[in-house]
Design a protein around this motif. Structure first.
Motif, PDB file in Angstrom:
ATOM      1  N   PHE A 231      28.354  32.199  35.536  1.00  0.00           N
ATOM      2  CA  PHE A 231      29.582  31.864  36.255  1.00  0.00           C
ATOM      3  C   PHE A 231      29.339  31.824  37.759  1.00  0.00           C
ATOM      4  CE2 PHE A 231      30.897  33.604  32.215  1.00  0.00           C
ATOM      5  CZ  PHE A 231      31.826  32.664  31.798  1.00  0.00           C
ATOM      6  N   ASN A 232      28.152  31.413  38.123  1.00  0.00           N
ATOM      7  CA  ASN A 232      27.766  31.396  39.512  1.00  0.00           C
ATOM      8  C   ASN A 232      27.105  30.059  39.814  1.00  0.00           C
ATOM      9  OD1 ASN A 232      26.428  31.907  42.019  1.00  0.00           O
ATOM     10  ND2 ASN A 232      26.561  34.106  41.597  1.00  0.00           N
ATOM     11  N   LYS A 233      27.839  29.153  40.439  1.00  0.00           N
ATOM     12  CA  LYS A 233      27.355  27.798  40.691  1.00  0.00           C
ATOM     13  C   LYS A 233      26.096  27.786  41.546  1.00  0.00           C
ATOM     14  CE  LYS A 233      27.633  23.248  40.743  1.00  0.00           C
ATOM     15  NZ  LYS A 233      27.332  22.448  39.542  1.00  0.00           N
ATOM     16  N   VAL A 234      26.044  28.667  42.523  1.00  0.00           N
ATOM     17  CA  VAL A 234      24.886  28.707  43.417  1.00  0.00           C
ATOM     18  C   VAL A 234      23.627  29.100  42.658  1.00  0.00           C
ATOM     19  CG1 VAL A 234      23.869  29.888  45.405  1.00  0.00           C
ATOM     20  CG2 VAL A 234      26.260  29.178  45.469  1.00  0.00           C
ATOM     21  N   HIS A 235      23.763  30.014  41.701  1.00  0.00           N
ATOM     22  CA  HIS A 235      22.600  30.511  40.974  1.00  0.00           C
ATOM     23  C   HIS A 235      22.149  29.575  39.858  1.00  0.00           C
ATOM     24  CE1 HIS A 235      23.213  35.008  42.210  1.00  0.00           C
ATOM     25  NE2 HIS A 235      23.072  34.195  43.228  1.00  0.00           N
ATOM     26  N   SER A 236      22.925  28.535  39.571  1.00  0.00           N
ATOM     27  CA  SER A 236      22.526  27.541  38.587  1.00  0.00           C
ATOM     28  C   SER A 236      21.513  26.596  39.221  1.00  0.00           C
ATOM     29  CB  SER A 236      23.747  26.753  38.101  1.00  0.00           C
ATOM     30  OG  SER A 236      23.352  25.682  37.278  1.00  0.00           O
ATOM     31  N   MET A 237      20.396  26.371  38.513  1.00  0.00           N
ATOM     32  CA  MET A 237      19.314  25.571  39.077  1.00  0.00           C
ATOM     33  C   MET A 237      19.166  24.222  38.388  1.00  0.00           C
ATOM     34  SD  MET A 237      16.576  28.706  39.568  1.00  0.00           S
ATOM     35  CE  MET A 237      15.363  27.717  40.434  1.00  0.00           C
ATOM     36  N   GLY A 238      20.163  23.833  37.592  1.00  0.00           N
ATOM     37  CA  GLY A 238      20.111  22.542  36.934  1.00  0.00           C
ATOM     38  C   GLY A 238      19.548  22.650  35.532  1.00  0.00           C
ATOM     39  N   THR A 276      24.507  38.574  55.164  1.00  0.00           N
ATOM     40  CA  THR A 276      25.918  38.686  54.795  1.00  0.00           C
ATOM     41  C   THR A 276      26.692  37.396  55.038  1.00  0.00           C
ATOM     42  OG1 THR A 276      25.802  41.040  55.371  1.00  0.00           O
ATOM     43  CG2 THR A 276      28.002  40.077  55.074  1.00  0.00           C
ATOM     44  N   ALA A 277      26.535  36.789  56.204  1.00  0.00           N
ATOM     45  CA  ALA A 277      27.284  35.578  56.513  1.00  0.00           C
ATOM     46  C   ALA A 277      26.928  34.449  55.538  1.00  0.00           C
ATOM     47  CB  ALA A 277      27.012  35.145  57.952  1.00  0.00           C
ATOM     48  N   TYR A 278      25.642  34.311  55.244  1.00  0.00           N
ATOM     49  CA  TYR A 278      25.184  33.282  54.297  1.00  0.00           C
ATOM     50  C   TYR A 278      25.742  33.555  52.899  1.00  0.00           C
ATOM     51  CZ  TYR A 278      21.875  30.025  52.075  1.00  0.00           C
ATOM     52  OH  TYR A 278      21.305  28.999  51.367  1.00  0.00           O
ATOM     53  N   ALA A 279      25.766  34.830  52.513  1.00  0.00           N
ATOM     54  CA  ALA A 279      26.303  35.205  51.202  1.00  0.00           C
ATOM     55  C   ALA A 279      27.789  34.853  51.103  1.00  0.00           C
ATOM     56  CB  ALA A 279      26.097  36.695  50.957  1.00  0.00           C
ATOM     57  N   HIS A 280      28.543  35.098  52.169  1.00  0.00           N
ATOM     58  CA  HIS A 280      29.972  34.754  52.170  1.00  0.00           C
ATOM     59  C   HIS A 280      30.174  33.250  51.990  1.00  0.00           C
ATOM     60  CE1 HIS A 280      30.849  38.803  52.947  1.00  0.00           C
ATOM     61  NE2 HIS A 280      31.049  38.772  54.263  1.00  0.00           N
ATOM     62  N   LEU A 282      28.105  31.085  50.552  1.00  0.00           N
ATOM     63  CA  LEU A 282      27.754  30.720  49.182  1.00  0.00           C
ATOM     64  C   LEU A 282      28.824  31.184  48.191  1.00  0.00           C
ATOM     65  CD1 LEU A 282      23.923  31.586  49.199  1.00  0.00           C
ATOM     66  CD2 LEU A 282      24.980  29.324  49.389  1.00  0.00           C
ATOM     67  N   SER A 283      29.418  32.331  48.450  1.00  0.00           N
ATOM     68  CA  SER A 283      30.475  32.847  47.578  1.00  0.00           C
ATOM     69  C   SER A 283      31.702  31.944  47.616  1.00  0.00           C
ATOM     70  CB  SER A 283      30.865  34.270  47.988  1.00  0.00           C
ATOM     71  OG  SER A 283      29.790  35.163  47.788  1.00  0.00           O
ATOM     72  N   LEU A 284      32.009  31.395  48.768  1.00  0.00           N
ATOM     73  CA  LEU A 284      33.123  30.459  48.889  1.00  0.00           C
ATOM     74  C   LEU A 284      32.855  29.211  48.059  1.00  0.00           C
ATOM     75  CD1 LEU A 284      35.793  29.573  50.181  1.00  0.00           C
ATOM     76  CD2 LEU A 284      34.487  28.699  52.135  1.00  0.00           C
ATOM     77  N   TYR A 285      31.631  28.733  48.102  1.00  0.00           N
ATOM     78  CA  TYR A 285      31.233  27.579  47.293  1.00  0.00           C
ATOM     79  C   TYR A 285      31.390  27.894  45.807  1.00  0.00           C
ATOM     80  CZ  TYR A 285      28.192  23.863  45.452  1.00  0.00           C
ATOM     81  OH  TYR A 285      27.680  22.795  44.747  1.00  0.00           O
ATOM     82  N   ASN A 286      30.997  29.103  45.421  1.00  0.00           N
ATOM     83  CA  ASN A 286      31.163  29.531  44.032  1.00  0.00           C
ATOM     84  C   ASN A 286      32.626  29.573  43.628  1.00  0.00           C
ATOM     85  OD1 ASN A 286      28.569  29.832  43.086  1.00  0.00           O
ATOM     86  ND2 ASN A 286      28.373  31.942  43.764  1.00  0.00           N
ATOM     87  N   PHE A 287      33.458  30.090  44.515  1.00  0.00           N
ATOM     88  CA  PHE A 287      34.886  30.246  44.223  1.00  0.00           C
ATOM     89  C   PHE A 287      35.528  28.892  43.934  1.00  0.00           C
ATOM     90  CE2 PHE A 287      39.338  30.471  45.627  1.00  0.00           C
ATOM     91  CZ  PHE A 287      39.791  31.495  44.809  1.00  0.00           C
ATOM     92  N   ILE A 288      35.126  27.878  44.670  1.00  0.00           N
ATOM     93  CA  ILE A 288      35.676  26.534  44.472  1.00  0.00           C
ATOM     94  C   ILE A 288      35.329  26.007  43.085  1.00  0.00           C
ATOM     95  CG2 ILE A 288      35.525  24.138  45.269  1.00  0.00           C
ATOM     96  CD1 ILE A 288      35.025  25.256  48.097  1.00  0.00           C
ATOM     97  N   HIS A 289      34.136  26.344  42.601  1.00  0.00           N
ATOM     98  CA  HIS A 289      33.666  25.834  41.309  1.00  0.00           C
ATOM     99  C   HIS A 289      34.022  26.750  40.136  1.00  0.00           C
ATOM    100  CE1 HIS A 289      31.092  23.342  43.912  1.00  0.00           C
ATOM    101  NE2 HIS A 289      31.044  22.513  42.884  1.00  0.00           N
ATOM    102  N   LEU A 290      34.610  27.922  40.403  1.00  0.00           N
ATOM    103  CA  LEU A 290      34.878  28.885  39.341  1.00  0.00           C
ATOM    104  C   LEU A 290      35.755  28.336  38.214  1.00  0.00           C
ATOM    105  CD1 LEU A 290      34.275  31.755  38.440  1.00  0.00           C
ATOM    106  CD2 LEU A 290      36.311  32.515  39.673  1.00  0.00           C
TER     107      LEU A 290
END
Length: 317
Positions: A231-238, A276-280, A282-290
């Motif tokens: 459930f993590n779009k960023v961690h998906s590698m295709g 931390t800033a980069y993680a935030h 990426l988390s926003l990107y994940n939230f959009i795709h959740l």
């Protein structure tokens, strides 16, 4: 850092353990890796410029009709191979794995599921016999500890340990959290080895090298940075079949509040350094795709809910 890849070649299994979410009763139709996925995976391995340890798992991997062909092809790429099995197949099958892989057979990791094993003596004798011919292959037996199986596990462990066979207790998780054990189970934990795979708290924004030094490949070819990434779009590698799939070029922050993925924990892939800033971002990107990921994996969500309810009822939690 150790480099490893986990390849789940099939969801099929001849066991129906009460604590397993991959049971057909939870997930419906079960899949196995087809020729295209396998060919793509072998092609990927052949192009790597350094050695990885490739762990073949399932389900029960030996149920894949092409299991022996798969490990032989991986062996030809020069990478070391580990196999995770419930040890339910005849001893000759495990001897054949040893013959095919030879010095490249890194580990046979055996899961003992007492609820499914019909003959404990047969299991123990088979383990003793394989231990005699394992050579340089690491051989470990592990079993999930429950509140109801602690006395039986103690008996099995006392019979196996004199033969210098490594045996390990594994903590059980429900809803991605470790269960609270009763007195008998806790007493066993104090006396015998317990898996080092326990969650690491406060991992959010810490730099993790999974995606470079570790990936997890599903039977359909989907690739993730770690086990906790569905459930993590960023961690998906295709997908391994796609031409644009490749390993990360540099490590990125973990986006989970706690890590429960075995390989980053065991192999020290998580740094104390944070972004931390980069993680935030990426988390926003994940939230959009959740919402999209939730719909895509609705069967998995439903299965996990059913699983947790049944575990609590069956295993006295």
């Amino acid at each position: 850092m150790k480099k490893s890849i986990d390849f789940l070649i099939t969801q099929n299994c001849n066991y129906r353990c009460p604590y397993c979410s991959q049971s057909k009763g939870y997930t419906g139709k079960l899949q196995s890796a087809d020729k295209k996925v396998i060919d793509s995976f072998i092609n990927f391995l052949s192009k790597l410029d350094c050695e990885y340890e490739v762990t073949i798992s399932g389900g029960e991997p030996l149920m894949h009709p092409d299991f022996f062909d798969i490990i032989e092809r991986i062996n030809q790429t020069g990478h070391r191979v580990s196999v995770v099995s419930n040890f339910s197949f005849p001893l000759e099958c495990y001897k054949k794995i040893k013959t095919i892989l030879g010095e490249n057979f890194s580990e046979l990791f055996v899961s003992l599921h007492l609820s499914e094993v019909k003959d404990k003596d047969e299991f123990i004798n088979k383990a003793i016999e394989f231990n005699k011919i394992k050579g340089n292959t690491k051989f470990k037996i592990a079993s999930v500890l429950t509140n109801s199986n602690s006395n039986e596990l103690k008996e099995v462990m006392n019979r196996i340990l004199p033969f210098n066979i490594e045996f390990e207790l594994q903590y059980m998780r429900v809803n991605n959290a470790y269960v609270k054990y009763n007195k008998d189970a806790n007493d066993l934990i104090k006396k015998f080895p317990v898996s080092k795979i326990k969650e690491i708290s406060n991992t959010y924004s810490k730099i993790c090298h999974s995606g470079i030094n570790f990936i997890f490949v599903y039977q359909n070819g989907d690739v993730y940075r770690c086990y906790s990434s569905r459930f993590n779009k960023v961690h998906s590698m295709g997908n391994i079949k796609d031409k644009n799939f490749k390993l990360y070029s540099k490590p990125i922050p973990c986006l989970n509040k706690r890590c429960t993925c075995p390989k980053p924990i065991l192999y020290g892939l998580i740094e104390n350094r944070k972004q931390t800033a980069y993680a935030h971002l990426l988390s926003l990107y994940n939230f959009i795709h959740l919402p999209i990921l939730g719909i895509k994996n609705i069967k998995i969500v439903t299965a996990k809910i059913k699983q947790s309810l049944q575990i609590k009822n069956k295993l006295d939690l």
